[in-house]
Design an enzyme around this catalytic site. Structure first.
Site, PDB file in Angstrom:
ATOM      1  N   ASP A  44      31.357  39.626  48.235  1.00 38.67           N
ATOM      2  CA  ASP A  44      30.390  39.417  49.374  1.00 38.67           C
ATOM      3  C   ASP A  44      30.298  40.708  50.144  1.00 38.67           C
ATOM      4  O   ASP A  44      29.155  41.261  50.294  1.00 38.67           O
ATOM      5  CB  ASP A  44      30.969  38.286  50.321  1.00 38.67           C
ATOM      6  CG  ASP A  44      29.719  38.204  51.500  1.00 38.67           C
ATOM      7  OD1 ASP A  44      28.835  37.526  51.491  1.00 38.67           O
ATOM      8  OD2 ASP A  44      30.315  38.491  52.766  1.00 38.67           O
ATOM      9  N   GLU A 116      29.024  36.077  43.612  1.00 39.53           N
ATOM     10  CA  GLU A 116      29.760  37.109  44.567  1.00 39.53           C
ATOM     11  C   GLU A 116      31.199  37.185  44.064  1.00 39.53           C
ATOM     12  O   GLU A 116      31.593  38.486  44.034  1.00 39.53           O
ATOM     13  CB  GLU A 116      29.935  36.312  46.124  1.00 39.53           C
ATOM     14  CG  GLU A 116      28.638  36.446  46.530  1.00 39.53           C
ATOM     15  CD  GLU A 116      28.529  35.891  48.062  1.00 39.53           C
ATOM     16  OE1 GLU A 116      27.804  36.497  48.936  1.00 39.53           O
ATOM     17  OE2 GLU A 116      29.335  35.146  48.302  1.00 39.53           O
TER      18      GLU A 116
END
Lengths: 225, 225
Positions: A44, A116
């Site tokens: 992320d 992610e």
């Protein structure tokens, strides 16, 4: 290497030196303790950095607020899930028995988190330059299609982003009063910004509209204050 | 180079190839249109990435939630402002006439933003490896002192973080009823999670306590649901 993982690597454009990273990235928390949650945290941040730097470069006239909205439009769960599907990521994720049956929003979130995690794994395996290349390739079409004029947002969203950019707590909304007959009600909503000790009121024909009006008034006070 | 900027460069440990980047990083939005807001956007993402990767490495047993809380503890405005002061950043910032008089929280936020802009400028000037070295040097003491056991958080904060990590909208709280005498009231608060279509209730002797109780109940439903 498992044959199906070879196909995923090919689609992604990265062959893992450390297969365990790829395996971990593909393991949902429902499937065991060596899962992809830590990699998702890392991925992320890598994704946000790469996209931010790219937007900064591509949109040299855009101000901070517009850049933040462009980034939010690019890295939102829905987009990540769609990109995960282009990699056939869902086929490769290891899920616990309960999760296999889930669909809809829950599934979208699992796919987005998985992508992610995969980005985090590429970063650990080969460094930031390799992760950047993979991210820009994945997001190529998104980056070409996103535009500052499309990301103008409603007052509540803009207020939230402004407060986040100033490292202040998020606003809270509460209905202060409702007046009038059922089919013609007037809502008064208070927007509370605790970090700033502010309570600003907004009025509207629905709770939602009154909240937007309160957020708009708060934005005006903050931007001129 | 202006003599005072040379001192700042020395403290920071980076001599800018492109002086204009340094000048822009030091210009608050109140002092002109060529200000540090875009650099702040970029620096924020660079900082978050570098700190995230460092925490991932240092705390190999910490789960995603703990890593997020550790990061939030390190990159919060208060800490950034304190580090900015160690660089004497306030002395070098160019502010508009109105801002020069402001103090307290407003000033802390200007310093924090300025430090992020400076980090963005270092990144543009010399790349991610140089920015990383500067960031880790600046945050050395913070990184040594932060610990997973110190960042356990209240239910409202944990709920917010959980929803953010799942790319879901943030919760809204509203008082559903207040009963009892003034000195012995019972609050019932509803916690609304719109993305999930949930309304969970909590009860407590104050609005704050009832909100925490509602957040706790929502967390339990989400984590077991």
């Amino acid at each position: 290497m498992r044959g199906d993982l070879e196909r995923l690597s090919r689609r992604l454009g990265h062959t893992f030196g450390d297969q365990r990273l790829l395996e971990a990235a593909l393991t949902h928390r429902s499937a065991g303790s060596a899962n992809n949650e830590r990699l998702e945290f890392l991925g992320d941040a890598v994704l946000s950095f790469v996209i931010s730097a790219e937007l900064y470069e591509r949109f040299s006239k855009a101000n901070e607020g517009t850049l933040s909205r462009l980034r939010a439009a690019l890295v939102k769960g829905e987009t990540l899930a769609r990109l995960a599907i282009t990699l056939d990521l869902g086929e490769h994720l290891r899920l616990g028995p309960g999760e296999l049956k889930s669909g809809g929003f829950r599934r979208e979130s699992i796919l987005a988190d998985g992508l992610e995690a995969l980005i985090g794994a590429v970063y650990l395996d080969a460094g930031i330059a390799a992760a950047r290349t993979r991210i820009l390739s994945l997001f190529e079409e998104e980056l070409q299609n996103v535009s500052p004029s499309e990301v103008l947002k409603d007052p509540k969203t803009r207020l939230q982003e402004l407060l986040q950019s100033r490292h202040e707590p998020l606003p809270g909304y509460s209905v202060l009063s409702v007046e009038g007959d059922a089919h013609e009600q007037t809502f008064v909503v208070g927007c509370r910004i605790s970090g700033l000790d502010m309570l600003v009121k907004g009025t509207g024909g629905s709770r939602r509209k009154a909240e937007q009006a309160a957020a708009k008034a708060a934005l005006e006070q903050l931007e001129n204050g």
